[in-house]
Design an enzyme around this catalytic site. Structure first.
Site, PDB file in Angstrom:
ATOM      1  N   GLU A 163       0.729  -1.156   0.035  1.00  0.00           N
ATOM      2  CA  GLU A 163       0.076  -0.032   0.006  1.00  0.00           C
ATOM      3  C   GLU A 163       0.847   1.222  -0.002  1.00  0.00           C
ATOM      4  O   GLU A 163       0.226   2.229  -0.419  1.00  0.00           O
ATOM      5  CB  GLU A 163      -0.950  -0.009   1.158  1.00  0.00           C
ATOM      6  CG  GLU A 163      -1.965  -1.246   1.108  1.00  0.00           C
ATOM      7  CD  GLU A 163      -2.808  -1.176  -0.071  1.00  0.00           C
ATOM      8  OE1 GLU A 163      -3.021   0.045  -0.608  1.00  0.00           O
ATOM      9  OE2 GLU A 163      -3.408  -2.317  -0.490  1.00  0.00           O
ATOM     10  N   HIS A 177       1.675   2.192  -3.337  1.00  0.00           N
ATOM     11  CA  HIS A 177       0.712   2.908  -4.199  1.00  0.00           C
ATOM     12  C   HIS A 177       0.634   4.261  -3.669  1.00  0.00           C
ATOM     13  O   HIS A 177       0.450   5.250  -4.324  1.00  0.00           O
ATOM     14  CB  HIS A 177      -0.676   2.187  -3.893  1.00  0.00           C
ATOM     15  CG  HIS A 177      -1.151   0.987  -4.602  1.00  0.00           C
ATOM     16  ND1 HIS A 177      -0.923   0.728  -5.906  1.00  0.00           N
ATOM     17  CD2 HIS A 177      -1.551  -0.249  -4.141  1.00  0.00           C
ATOM     18  CE1 HIS A 177      -1.167  -0.447  -6.299  1.00  0.00           C
ATOM     19  NE2 HIS A 177      -1.573  -0.980  -5.038  1.00  0.00           N
ATOM     20  N   HIS A 224       3.570   6.498  -5.089  1.00  0.00           N
ATOM     21  CA  HIS A 224       3.066   6.864  -6.509  1.00  0.00           C
ATOM     22  C   HIS A 224       2.134   7.932  -6.553  1.00  0.00           C
ATOM     23  O   HIS A 224       2.293   8.830  -7.264  1.00  0.00           O
ATOM     24  CB  HIS A 224       2.301   5.407  -7.049  1.00  0.00           C
ATOM     25  CG  HIS A 224       2.266   5.581  -8.545  1.00  0.00           C
ATOM     26  ND1 HIS A 224       1.753   4.371  -9.304  1.00  0.00           N
ATOM     27  CD2 HIS A 224       2.567   6.528  -9.626  1.00  0.00           C
ATOM     28  CE1 HIS A 224       1.810   4.836 -10.495  1.00  0.00           C
ATOM     29  NE2 HIS A 224       2.522   5.813 -10.680  1.00  0.00           N
TER      30      HIS A 224
END
Length: 595
Positions: A389, A392, A395
């Site tokens: 996670e 992500h 990102h």
């Protein structure tokens, strides 16, 4: 393991800080009022956009609305997920959803209007209004759909069919989530109890084979009973996809699904053919599984049980965060500084408490920062979830920081790359620093099984979708027997001849919700293969790959997904990234068989 009976008990530093969105509910209400007002102004522009200036006015206002709505909706959703039983939070989320419908209705005129323009007219608008240069790429991206849009009256008819076309998917959702009733299993006290999905996930990995078999039979029982109904919903969904592709003048349903990401059909075909050419290692792993479990017959309910038992290291959240930072050190100082900010700034909600939403996710909020939901259990799986996670999250963080709002959101096609690169770096770090031989075996087994689930199984699903849609396009019948035959053959091709088939195997298609979102699952496999390719290069010390990868994380949707990946050295139009990933799988299986 740290357990908390209520959210109030959880230390402040392990709860996310929603004040960064709204520290005052009066401000939420004020934003709500403003968004309603903006939606009204947008609706008033219907029929009044006649030049570059009015087009710019519309787009600028819509982006402002989108920014405010993103914050407002995120706050309501995150509040509900803290405690799904809380009615006050639910009412905020309900209102946010109602507002979303209003906004959609107010802006629904715009796409048909834009696509009714002649190309020269749009060029003239853009040339004449300086502000439109910011929106130019987005306008031309929308314009790409022009050959597939019908005239105004036909589009009006199609829009009214939207609800009807979603019936097969909605029906399967109701069957699968609300109506389905699994068979019974025996609990530790010897009593018969109804199986649940959560129990099944644990029981299918149980070391006791009788428990696995019992859970497997109970789990598939309703799918076998409802086989004709589910076959009808799936056939309906596939035929709808095929019909809509024809109406919109796409060469095939597959090409319609790939159009949004601008992905050529060859990428999809290449994924399947390259995987099939390298399937022998997967068959080899099935053989190793049979030997390791010491079975005369390997069956489907033997394919998920971990092959190394008794390995359950306890890893506190503090320790997990520390391990993550060490494991991701190859990504450089900037990356680690962001991770430290996540913890210090309380972007994460860590602990499982009663009523909290289960699972884990990352939600990027443009102009604020990402929020990450966890249900940390102080174990190895939780460490992997944290690392996944945060991949992500970083990102989202980097894309939001380096991209304007219009291109900050990244496509699903590339989403899994950032999370999987992190997992590969983690497993590499753990293997390099773990002395206990059983834990090392467990880690390799974990990686192989994850590879199998995220890559091979998804490619098999992707091929099933392709075959069944092609049958529909040729006017061939779709029913239980056709689905069974197709699925059984593919399961055999991907898993090898060692598996002895129970009656249930061929009904695997009947329980997959992703099949109602056409040609979606292949993205898991391409994303996973891309990540393996990149992580391997980064671990080899390839500075160029590291630099281009960090640039990729900053790119959001500044280009089409394939082009963004090409800049990192991953060209999914060639077999190379898939071959490299499968080579890595081969090495893992080889090492596992050795130890």
């Amino acid at each position: 393991m740290t357990m908390y009976s209520s959210r109030a008990e959880v230390p402040l530093e392990e709860k996310w800080n929603l004040d960064d969105l709204y520290s005052d509910l009066a401000q939420w209400e004020e934003d709500y009022r403003q968004i309603e007002e903006m939606a009204g102004k947008l609706k008033e522009l219907d029929g009044k956009i006649q030049d570059g200036s009015s087009l710019y006015q519309y787009l600028k206002l819509r982006e402002e609305l989108s920014f405010q709505f993103g914050k407002l909706y995120a706050f309501a959703m995150l509040k509900v997920d803290e405690d799904t039983r809380e009615t006050t939070s639910q009412s905020y989320l309900d209102r946010a959803k109602q507002l979303s419908v209003k906004v959609s209705a107010a802006t629904s005129f715009f796409m048909p209007y834009l696509l009714s323009l002649e190309e020269e007219t749009l060029k003239g608008y853009i040339a004449g209004e300086e502000g439109l240069s910011y929106f130019e790429e987005d306008l031309w991206e929308s314009f790409r759909y022009k050959p597939h849009v019908l005239n105004r009256d036909q589009e009006a008819v199609l829009s009214q069919l939207g609800e009807a076309l979603s019936v097969p998917g909605n029906t399967f959702g109701m069957i699968n989530n609300a109506d389905i009733s699994f068979g019974e299993v025996t609990n530790d006290q010897g009593e018969k109890i109804k199986l649940t999905r959560g129990m099944y996930a644990k029981l299918i990995e149980d070391e006791d084979r009788k428990k696995r078999r019992e859970a497997y039979k109970a789990y598939y029982q309703p799918y076998l009973q409802l086989k004709n109904t589910i076959a009808s919903t799936l056939a309906g969904a596939i035929k709808n996809n095929v019909t809509m592709a024809r109406i919109r003048q796409y060469p095939s349903a597959l090409e319609k699904a790939l159009f949004g990401d601008n992905v050529p059909k060859e990428v999809y075909d290449n994924l399947i053919s390259t995987t099939k050419e390298n399937i022998a290692t997967m068959h080899r792993y099935t053989e190793i599984r049979k030997q390791k479990l010491q079975l005369d017959e390997l069956r489907q309910y033997d394919l998920s049980v971990p092959l190394v038992s008794g390995v359950k290291p306890e890893i506190s959240y503090e320790e997990a965060y520390d391990i993550m930072c060490k494991a991701l050190a190859p990504l450089g100082e900037e990356y680690l500084a962001i991770l430290k900010e996540f913890k210090k700034g309380r972007y994460l909600d860590v602990r499982e408490t009663e009523g909290k939403r289960s699972g884990a996710y990352n939600l990027g909020v443009y102009g604020v920062h990402p929020y990450i939901l966890l249900n940390h259990q102080d174990d190895l799986d939780s460490l992997f979830t944290l690392v996944h996670e945060c991949g992500h999250g970083v990102h989202s963080w980097l894309s939001s920081k380096h991209q304007p709002q219009i291109s900050a959101r990244y496509s699903i096609f590339v989403a899994e790359v950032a999370s999987t690169v992190n997992e590969v770096l983690l497993i590499n770090y753990l293997l390099n620093n773990e002395q206990d031989e059983d834990v090392r075996k467990h880690l390799i087994n974990h990686f192989i099984d994850q590879f199998k689930g995220t890559f091979f199984t998804q490619v098999m699903f992707a091929e099933f979708e392709k075959k069944t849609h092609e049958m529909a396009e040729k006017g061939q019948p779709l029913n239980v027997d056709v689905f069974n035959r197709t699925y059984e053959q593919l399961f055999r091709e991907y898993n090898g001849d060692e598996v002895v088939f129970d009656e249930e195997v061929k009904y695997g298609w009947s329980r997959i919700p992703h099949f109602y979102r056409p040609f979606y699952v292949y993205k898991y496999a391409t994303g996973y293969a891309s990540a393996i390719h990149l992580a391997t290069k980064i671990l080899e010390g390839d500075k160029e790959t590291l630099t281009s990868y960090l640039e990729f994380l900053k790119s959001g949707s500044a280009d089409y997904p394939l082009e963004l990946l090409k800049k990192t050295g991953v060209d999914l139009t060639s077999p190379e990234p898939i071959q490299n990933a499968l080579k890595k799988f081969s090495q893992l299986v080889e090492e596992f068989s050795r130890i």
